[in-house]
Design a protein around this motif. Sequence first.
Motif, PDB file in Angstrom:
ATOM      1  N   UNK A   7       0.844  -1.184   0.000  1.00 51.66           N
ATOM      2  CA  UNK A   7       0.000   0.000   0.000  1.00 51.66           C
ATOM      3  C   UNK A   7       0.885   1.241   0.000  1.00 51.66           C
ATOM      4  N   UNK A   8       0.277   2.402  -0.069  1.00 49.60           N
ATOM      5  CA  UNK A   8       1.024   3.654  -0.154  1.00 49.60           C
ATOM      6  C   UNK A   8       2.006   3.833   1.001  1.00 49.60           C
ATOM      7  N   UNK A  26      -3.670   2.989  -6.267  1.00 42.00           N
ATOM      8  CA  UNK A  26      -5.062   2.822  -6.695  1.00 42.00           C
ATOM      9  C   UNK A  26      -5.985   3.261  -5.562  1.00 42.00           C
ATOM     10  N   UNK A  27      -6.629   4.433  -5.664  1.00 36.72           N
ATOM     11  CA  UNK A  27      -7.349   5.028  -4.535  1.00 36.72           C
ATOM     12  C   UNK A  27      -8.666   4.365  -4.166  1.00 36.72           C
ATOM     13  N   UNK A  28      -9.209   3.495  -5.014  1.00 36.71           N
ATOM     14  CA  UNK A  28     -10.521   2.907  -4.723  1.00 36.71           C
ATOM     15  C   UNK A  28     -10.454   1.663  -3.851  1.00 36.71           C
ATOM     16  N   UNK A  34      -5.082   2.944   3.570  1.00 32.96           N
ATOM     17  CA  UNK A  34      -4.254   3.544   2.523  1.00 32.96           C
ATOM     18  C   UNK A  34      -4.454   2.801   1.205  1.00 32.96           C
ATOM     19  N   UNK A  35      -4.324   3.526   0.067  1.00 35.02           N
ATOM     20  CA  UNK A  35      -4.536   2.882  -1.234  1.00 35.02           C
ATOM     21  C   UNK A  35      -3.497   1.802  -1.534  1.00 35.02           C
ATOM     22  N   UNK A  36      -3.945   0.745  -2.225  1.00 32.07           N
ATOM     23  CA  UNK A  36      -3.028  -0.312  -2.648  1.00 32.07           C
ATOM     24  C   UNK A  36      -2.247   0.156  -3.869  1.00 32.07           C
ATOM     25  N   UNK A  74      -6.955  -4.967  -8.669  1.00 26.76           N
ATOM     26  CA  UNK A  74      -7.619  -3.701  -8.360  1.00 26.76           C
ATOM     27  C   UNK A  74      -7.703  -2.921  -9.665  1.00 26.76           C
ATOM     28  N   UNK A  75      -8.911  -2.591 -10.090  1.00 25.40           N
ATOM     29  CA  UNK A  75      -9.080  -1.897 -11.353  1.00 25.40           C
ATOM     30  C   UNK A  75      -8.604  -2.699 -12.541  1.00 25.40           C
TER      31      UNK A  75
END
Length: 107
Positions: A7-8, A26-28, A34-36, A74-75
Motif C-alpha cells: 500500500x502507499x 489505486x485510490x478505490x 491507505x490505497x493499494x 484492483x481496477x
Amino acid sequence: MPGFLLHLGATVMCAHGGQATPTAPFPRVLVSGQPVTTLTAPYVVAGCSMPPPSAGNGPCVTGQWLVGATRVFAGGQPVLLQSSTSICTPTGTPMMVSVTQLRVSGV
C-alpha cells in the motif's frame, strides 16, 4: 508466491538505500486505510547512494515491478505483494519491501 499486499505507506527501498514511492496508487481499494499499489504504477526513487557513471551506473531513479499477484486485482490490474519482483533503472537492481501492512495477504 503469497505475500502481504503493498500500500502507499509500505516502506520500499532500492538496493542502495534509496526510498521508493509509488507514483499512482489505486485510490478505490484501501488496506489499513491507505490505497493499494498495482503492477502498472511506476515508483520513483529518492536518495539512492549508488555513484554516478564515472564510478558506478547509478543512482536509481525509477523502479518498475515485474510480477504482481495472480489472483488479486484492483481496477483490472494485479496488486503488488511483499514477494513481488522488481527492477530499478538505470542500475538493474531490485527494490526491496521492508515494511508493509500485516492484515491482508494475496497470491
